[in-house]
Design a protein around this motif. Sequence first.
Motif, PDB file in Angstrom:
ATOM      1  N   ALA A 100      -4.901   1.942   4.606  1.00  0.00           N
ATOM      2  CA  ALA A 100      -4.992   2.616   3.303  1.00  0.00           C
ATOM      3  C   ALA A 100      -5.616   3.997   3.440  1.00  0.00           C
ATOM      4  CB  ALA A 100      -5.793   1.760   2.326  1.00  0.00           C
ATOM      5  N   ARG A 101      -6.624   4.100   4.281  1.00  0.00           N
ATOM      6  CA  ARG A 101      -7.244   5.408   4.484  1.00  0.00           C
ATOM      7  C   ARG A 101      -6.337   6.337   5.276  1.00  0.00           C
ATOM      8  NH1 ARG A 101     -13.231   5.016   6.569  1.00  0.00           N
ATOM      9  NH2 ARG A 101     -13.458   7.011   5.519  1.00  0.00           N
ATOM     10  N   GLU A 102      -5.569   5.764   6.201  1.00  0.00           N
ATOM     11  CA  GLU A 102      -4.644   6.585   6.984  1.00  0.00           C
ATOM     12  C   GLU A 102      -3.610   7.267   6.083  1.00  0.00           C
ATOM     13  OE1 GLU A 102      -2.794   4.229   9.953  1.00  0.00           O
ATOM     14  OE2 GLU A 102      -4.600   4.036  11.192  1.00  0.00           O
ATOM     15  N   VAL A 103      -3.167   6.568   5.026  1.00  0.00           N
ATOM     16  CA  VAL A 103      -2.152   7.144   4.139  1.00  0.00           C
ATOM     17  C   VAL A 103      -2.771   7.991   3.039  1.00  0.00           C
ATOM     18  CG1 VAL A 103      -0.552   5.262   4.621  1.00  0.00           C
ATOM     19  CG2 VAL A 103      -2.036   5.117   2.607  1.00  0.00           C
ATOM     20  N   GLY A 104      -4.096   8.116   3.037  1.00  0.00           N
ATOM     21  CA  GLY A 104      -4.741   9.046   2.125  1.00  0.00           C
ATOM     22  C   GLY A 104      -5.398   8.451   0.905  1.00  0.00           C
ATOM     23  N   VAL A 108       0.847  -1.197   0.000  1.00  0.00           N
ATOM     24  CA  VAL A 108       0.000   0.000   0.000  1.00  0.00           C
ATOM     25  C   VAL A 108       0.883   1.248   0.000  1.00  0.00           C
ATOM     26  CG1 VAL A 108      -1.614   1.360   1.400  1.00  0.00           C
ATOM     27  CG2 VAL A 108      -2.007  -1.091   1.063  1.00  0.00           C
ATOM     28  N   ASP A 109       1.927   1.239   0.816  1.00  0.00           N
ATOM     29  CA  ASP A 109       2.863   2.365   0.829  1.00  0.00           C
ATOM     30  C   ASP A 109       3.486   2.583  -0.544  1.00  0.00           C
ATOM     31  OD1 ASP A 109       2.572   3.150   3.475  1.00  0.00           O
ATOM     32  OD2 ASP A 109       4.148   1.814   4.210  1.00  0.00           O
ATOM     33  N   ALA A 110       3.911   1.501  -1.191  1.00  0.00           N
ATOM     34  CA  ALA A 110       4.552   1.611  -2.502  1.00  0.00           C
ATOM     35  C   ALA A 110       3.584   2.188  -3.534  1.00  0.00           C
ATOM     36  CB  ALA A 110       5.051   0.244  -2.950  1.00  0.00           C
ATOM     37  N   ALA A 111       2.331   1.754  -3.488  1.00  0.00           N
ATOM     38  CA  ALA A 111       1.338   2.275  -4.431  1.00  0.00           C
ATOM     39  C   ALA A 111       1.096   3.762  -4.185  1.00  0.00           C
ATOM     40  CB  ALA A 111       0.033   1.494  -4.300  1.00  0.00           C
ATOM     41  N   LYS A 112       1.013   4.145  -2.911  1.00  0.00           N
ATOM     42  CA  LYS A 112       0.801   5.549  -2.582  1.00  0.00           C
ATOM     43  C   LYS A 112       1.963   6.409  -3.063  1.00  0.00           C
ATOM     44  CE  LYS A 112      -0.958   9.201  -0.605  1.00  0.00           C
ATOM     45  NZ  LYS A 112      -2.116   9.894  -1.190  1.00  0.00           N
ATOM     46  N   ARG A 113       3.193   5.946  -2.834  1.00  0.00           N
ATOM     47  CA  ARG A 113       4.372   6.699  -3.283  1.00  0.00           C
ATOM     48  C   ARG A 113       4.408   6.842  -4.798  1.00  0.00           C
ATOM     49  NH1 ARG A 113       7.083   3.609   0.682  1.00  0.00           N
ATOM     50  NH2 ARG A 113       7.836   2.179  -0.949  1.00  0.00           N
ATOM     51  N   ALA A 114       3.876   5.837  -5.494  1.00  0.00           N
ATOM     52  CA  ALA A 114       3.886   5.873  -6.953  1.00  0.00           C
ATOM     53  C   ALA A 114       2.777   6.747  -7.527  1.00  0.00           C
ATOM     54  CB  ALA A 114       3.767   4.451  -7.514  1.00  0.00           C
ATOM     55  N   GLY A 115       1.882   7.245  -6.660  1.00  0.00           N
ATOM     56  CA  GLY A 115       0.848   8.160  -7.124  1.00  0.00           C
ATOM     57  C   GLY A 115      -0.581   7.682  -6.986  1.00  0.00           C
ATOM     58  N   ALA A 116      -0.814   6.513  -6.373  1.00  0.00           N
ATOM     59  CA  ALA A 116      -2.174   5.996  -6.217  1.00  0.00           C
ATOM     60  C   ALA A 116      -3.034   6.951  -5.394  1.00  0.00           C
ATOM     61  CB  ALA A 116      -2.149   4.620  -5.552  1.00  0.00           C
ATOM     62  N   THR A 117      -4.278   7.082  -5.798  1.00  0.00           N
ATOM     63  CA  THR A 117      -5.231   7.918  -5.064  1.00  0.00           C
ATOM     64  C   THR A 117      -6.409   7.110  -4.530  1.00  0.00           C
ATOM     65  OG1 THR A 117      -6.339   8.462  -7.151  1.00  0.00           O
ATOM     66  CG2 THR A 117      -4.651  10.007  -6.350  1.00  0.00           C
ATOM     67  N   ALA A 118      -6.600   5.892  -5.050  1.00  0.00           N
ATOM     68  CA  ALA A 118      -7.736   5.055  -4.639  1.00  0.00           C
ATOM     69  C   ALA A 118      -7.288   3.605  -4.549  1.00  0.00           C
ATOM     70  CB  ALA A 118      -8.890   5.193  -5.625  1.00  0.00           C
ATOM     71  N   LEU A 119      -8.051   2.824  -3.795  1.00  0.00           N
ATOM     72  CA  LEU A 119      -7.824   1.392  -3.673  1.00  0.00           C
ATOM     73  C   LEU A 119      -9.160   0.692  -3.815  1.00  0.00           C
ATOM     74  CD1 LEU A 119      -5.655  -0.606  -1.203  1.00  0.00           C
ATOM     75  CD2 LEU A 119      -8.122  -1.043  -1.238  1.00  0.00           C
ATOM     76  N   LEU A 120      -9.203  -0.366  -4.620  1.00  0.00           N
ATOM     77  CA  LEU A 120     -10.406  -1.180  -4.755  1.00  0.00           C
ATOM     78  C   LEU A 120     -10.225  -2.444  -3.939  1.00  0.00           C
ATOM     79  CD1 LEU A 120     -13.133  -1.995  -6.012  1.00  0.00           C
ATOM     80  CD2 LEU A 120     -11.833  -2.941  -7.954  1.00  0.00           C
ATOM     81  N   CYS A 121     -11.221  -2.758  -3.113  1.00  0.00           N
ATOM     82  CA  CYS A 121     -11.161  -3.950  -2.271  1.00  0.00           C
ATOM     83  C   CYS A 121     -12.374  -4.839  -2.535  1.00  0.00           C
ATOM     84  CB  CYS A 121     -11.135  -3.558  -0.795  1.00  0.00           C
ATOM     85  SG  CYS A 121     -11.228  -4.967   0.342  1.00  0.00           S
ATOM     86  N   PHE A 122     -12.129  -6.132  -2.670  1.00  0.00           N
ATOM     87  CA  PHE A 122     -13.192  -7.121  -2.669  1.00  0.00           C
ATOM     88  C   PHE A 122     -13.157  -7.798  -1.307  1.00  0.00           C
ATOM     89  CE2 PHE A 122     -12.467  -6.442  -7.126  1.00  0.00           C
ATOM     90  CZ  PHE A 122     -13.723  -6.548  -7.694  1.00  0.00           C
TER      91      PHE A 122
END
Length: 314
Positions: A235-239, A205-219
């Motif tokens: 995930a919400r804590e990191v924005g 999750v940290d790596a995705a956020k650093r790369a520019g992710a703004t959303a996460l999809l969860c099943f």
Amino acid sequence: MSTEHGVSDGVRDARMTRVDEGVTAVPAGVPGLSAASGASTAARLQALFEGHRLTPTQRRIAHCMVRRAADAPFLSSVELAELAGVSQPSVTRFAVALGFDGYPALRKHLRDVAPAEPEADEGSYNEYQQAVQSEIDNLRHLAALLADPAPVVRAGRLLADSRPLPVLGLRAASAQARGFTYFARKVHPDVRLLDEGGTMLDDRVDAAKRAGATALLCFALPRHPREVVEGLEYAREVGLTVVTVADSAFAPVARHSDLLLPAAVGTGLAFDTACAPMLLGRVLLEAMCDALPDAQARLEEFDAKAAERGLFVE
């Protein structure tokens, strides 16, 4: 039977909702219980519960009533308390929270709005047919929810705008997450499957956020792993904005999701069946494609390369 894919921890047949600290916001124009013509008994009950701030104990009672929808109008407060595993005063407080003077008034209301015609007798079906019929009902409920496409459209835009797009699914939900990721990679430039829990999940999750992710999809499907709840909280804590496909608006992941899209699972067999969550995932793919301006070009490019390589047998 309680298994990894077994009995759901959430209420079936919930409407698509935005979740904020346990508050379920009903979309504008959604009918209440008395106006839910043609809806199943479970859907009518769910409509009654929506829009109310319910405590965890009260959500447990709501869960129980939806699961026992056919019996709910005829249960005493003591019987309902025993079925839900709560105290009888909790049932009374639950009824008051819904706006009734007490449980007798709630039960009378449920009897007054019960369908005039009995629901179809499934006694002639064997257990396998009943499981199929249950999934057909779940798909009908999903179709009714999609009458208001706004939540799915919003989710599609959130997913399309996130570069990269992390997709989380653990244990029972891993198949849905993997299937979504497989197809999404054909139209989205960077989709990352998150199928490991524990500290590795936080790292990714940290790596995705650093790369520019703004959303996460969860099943998120029952039984709900603790790691999923903790992962969404992080995930919400990191924005990240969390979009969740879950079996119920009352699922444990609800309070850690910014946009919850419910799709019920079937519980008639030893292991849950998840036709509705899978189909909702495909609907989300369509909404995401609609929000990606180059989605069609990417698909055409893939088809051309597949033909050139002889990738598929005709």
